[in-house]
Every structure is written in C-alpha cells, then in structure tokens.
Design an enzyme around this catalytic site. Structure first.
Site, short mmCIF file in Angstrom:
data_model
loop_
_atom_site.label_atom_id
_atom_site.label_comp_id
_atom_site.label_asym_id
_atom_site.label_seq_id
_atom_site.Cartn_x
_atom_site.Cartn_y
_atom_site.Cartn_z
N ASP A 11 5.31 6.55 5.08
CA ASP A 11 5.83 6.67 3.73
C ASP A 11 7.01 5.72 3.57
O ASP A 11 7.99 5.80 4.32
CB ASP A 11 6.28 8.12 3.47
CG ASP A 11 6.45 8.43 1.99
OD1 ASP A 11 6.33 7.49 1.17
OD2 ASP A 11 6.72 9.59 1.66
N ASP B 295 2.64 2.80 -1.59
CA ASP B 295 3.75 3.05 -0.68
C ASP B 295 3.48 4.12 0.38
O ASP B 295 4.41 4.61 1.01
CB ASP B 295 5.01 3.42 -1.46
CG ASP B 295 4.86 4.70 -2.26
OD1 ASP B 295 3.74 5.23 -2.34
OD2 ASP B 295 5.88 5.17 -2.80
N GLU B 296 2.22 4.47 0.62
CA GLU B 296 1.96 5.43 1.70
C GLU B 296 0.55 5.27 2.24
O GLU B 296 -0.37 4.84 1.53
CB GLU B 296 2.20 6.87 1.25
CG GLU B 296 1.34 7.35 0.11
CD GLU B 296 1.57 8.81 -0.21
OE1 GLU B 296 1.81 9.61 0.72
OE2 GLU B 296 1.49 9.16 -1.40
#
Length: 392
Positions: free
Chosen positions: A9, A103-104
């Site tokens: 993350d 973003d993850e």
C-alpha cells in the site's frame, strides 16, 4: 507449504508524489482535488488527515476542517508513471502480482524464501528498493491470506511493516479490534452497537446463521469469517491477466452521484494510461459496485465502436453505473476496468471513417511520453473541468 501474501500500500500516494516533486509541500496539509463547489478530495497528506480530511470528502468540508490546506489538482499521468515503476519492482519479487488500483497490490510470495529470505526480510528489501528508486515509502502487510495481509499493511502506517504468521490470525484480529476491522464501516458499526456487540470476541459468540439473520446474507457471512481471521474471499477475483482495472474502497460510504462520477473519471484516466503504456487495447468496459452489506455487482458491455480514450471509458462507466445504482444508495466500493485486452496500439477492426476518439488517444499518448521525459503538462483531470470542456 505455507501460503504467504504481501499487501503493498503506497502511503498517501498522490500527496506523497507531490511532496517528492515539490519539496515546499513537505510536511504541510496537502489535499489533492479541485477547488470548485462540486469538487471532492481525492486524497490528503498525513498532515491533513490529522484534521479529519479523507478521500471522497467534499472539498468544502475538507477546507472547513483544515482551512490552511494547500489544494492542487490531480496529475494522473504522473501518478500512473510512478505506480508503474513500483509495480515493476513488485513483479521483480513475485510472478503473481494483483494490482487492485493505482496505489495498492497483492504479491503472492509463497515459495520465494530461497530467493529473498524470510518474509519480513523480503518485505524490508522491497521497501528499501522502492524508496531508493522512487523516493517514496510503502507499507507492507504480510499474512497467510490476502484479507489478513491487507489489514496488516494498515496496522502500522505510514512506512509500516507488519507480519501475521499462520496460526496468529485470531490474535491479530482481536488486536486490531472490531472498530478497525477491515470492512466494518459506520453503518455496520451502528448495527453491531444496537445488538451490544463491541468486540471481536463477542462477535464470535454468534453463529453464522444468527449473524445472517441479523445483518443479511452477505454481511453476516463476512462478519462470521472476518471475526475468526478467515479470508472472506473478497479479493479472489481481482485483476485477471486479460484486464486492466482499478477500484476504490471509500473511507465512508458514498451516496452522491457527483462523487462516484468523479472517481470514475479519475480511474478511467488511470486505466487508459496504463493500457497506453502497456500497448494494450480493450474490447469490453466493466464496472464493479459493492454495497455496505458486502453484496457485490458487476456489469460489462462491449461497445460496437473501438475503445480509444479515457473519455469513452468514463462515459460508458457512467451508463453502467446508472443501470446498477441510483443516487442515495450508499456505495462502499467502486471499480472500473478494461477487459478482453489484446496487444497493439490499433484496433483489430478498423473504422471506415475517422473516429474522433482516436485523436484523443493520440493526444493521451503524447502526454504520456512527455511525462516519461520529465516534461510538465497541464495537470487537471477533475470532473468540473471535464464537464466544462463538454459544455464548450
């Protein structure tokens, strides 16, 4: 062999990139989004989050909570560029990387000890490599399932590293506590309070049938499994090899069309720039919606016209959203993706006449190349400007 998953993350990703690129923002209250009355916050720096600012919050409310905040428009091309670099690093650690959003991602690290050492050592190496090559920090959660790994990545943010070994899931769930258990929002928390359920230990006293009768089929099953540290299987169908998709789980359930549409627009740009960068084209556009009771719906369409631009993806996504949802119904998660991908930069079926969207695709390719060369371009992609351009 013990299964091992990493959940990577990126810490306050958009804001972190802006702070990296513009050192004068470092440590300040930074909110990414538009300034107009219809705008929402895409993300906020940790300094701004201390004032209660979070994603999907109306910008007016964010500025009331944090009047000193610096607001800048999102730069999806730049964010996609950095995301690609981090995903490349992740793929150097695992052949199975499931990218949930910009973003993850999940990494299946099962059987990689000979290459990278013990899981904690491998995570430390991964974090160091990302920091060295991008200047950004990431948080890594390690667990025997994706569900546990995802909660572990949030346990010690930012720049966190948390490992939950097999057999320790129940102790970890109890340490996290019911109020911070992933997937339990304000509405569910209020329902739990109504039944005097305040801890994971108390929740485990109820049978699955009882929980399903109290909270509904999907949510009851989720609560039964989650309170026992058992993976509810929410991430099992994400990121197939022939798709490029993105999804957003909201900090608070969203009921307004404007906010959902703004996130659709943002994610449409994200997946289109990823498809351009990977030289892929899609035949099908699909959306995913999850409601507070964890019921999940998907909807896809294969347009007759070739899919050239983010604007097409967004317009189709809005149509699909209107078929599955109406304003006022709370939404926990929203996603959009391109499916039935094929390699190449030209459609398999050429148009008899020029398609105006093909020119927009060429423009998006130029913008992407400019960013690769470090050149600055116009950064705004928010919904207000998009609507304004359409009206002109």
């Amino acid at each position: 062999m013990e299964q091992t998953f990493f959940h990577v993350d990126m810490d306050a990703f958009f804001a972190a990139i802006e702070e990296h690129d513009n050192p004068e923002y470092k440590g300040k209250c930074l909110v990414i989004g538009g300034l107009g009355p219809r705008s929402v916050a895409s993300t906020a720096s940790y300094a701004a989050r201390k004032f209660g600012v979070h994603s999907a919050m109306p910008m007016g409310q964010a500025l009331r909570l944090c009047p000193q905040a610096i607001v800048i428009p999102p730069n999806m091309k730049r964010y996609s560029q950095v995301s690609k670099k981090i995903m490349q690093i992740c793929r150097s650690f695992s052949p199975e990387v499931q990218q949930l959003s910009i973003d993850e991602a999940f990494l299946d690290m099962t059987g990689t000890r000979r290459l990278f050492g013990l899981p904690r050592q491998a995570a430390q190496t991964l974090k160091a490599k990302v920091l060295e090559e991008t200047g950004l920090t990431i948080s890594v959660g390690i667990g025997p399932s994706k569900f546990i790994a995802k909660m572990a990545s949030d346990y010690d943010k930012p720049d966190g590293l948390c490992r939950v070994s097999q057999g320790k899931e129940l102790a970890f769930v109890d340490a996290v506590g019911l109020k911070k258990l992933w997937g339990i929002g304000k509405v569910t928390q209020a329902q739990l309070d109504k039944h005097h359920i305040g801890t994971t230990e108390q929740l485990r006293q109820f049978s699955q049938n009882t929980l399903q009768s109290l909270f509904g089929q999907s949510m009851g099953q989720f609560l039964y499994n989650a309170s026992r540290g058992v993976d509810p299987g929410l991430f099992s169908s994400i990121t197939k090899s022939h798709s490029i998709s993105s999804e957003m789980t909201f900090d608070e359930d969203v009921t307004e069309a404007l906010i959902l549409e703004q996130y659709l627009l943002q994610m449409s740009h994200e997946i289109m720039f990823r498809s351009l960068d990977e030289k892929q084209m899609g035949r099908t556009i699909g959306i995913k919606i999850r409601f507070p009771d964890f019921s999940t719906f998907t909807c896809q369409v294969t347009p007759k016209a070739n899919i050239y631009s983010a604007e097409q993806v967004y317009a189709t996504g809005k149509q699909l959203l209107s078929q599955k949802w109406h304003e006022g119904v709370p939404v926990r998660l929203l996603g959009i993706g391109l499916y039935q991908l094929y390699n190449g930069e030209k459609p398999l079926q050429e148009e008899l006449f020029d398609d105006p969207f093909s020119k927009k695709r060429e423009l998006e390719k130029i913008i992407l190349e400019m960013h690769k060369k470090g050149q600055e371009v116009f950064k705004a992609t928010n919904l207000e400007q998009h609507d304004l351009q359409n009206k002109e």
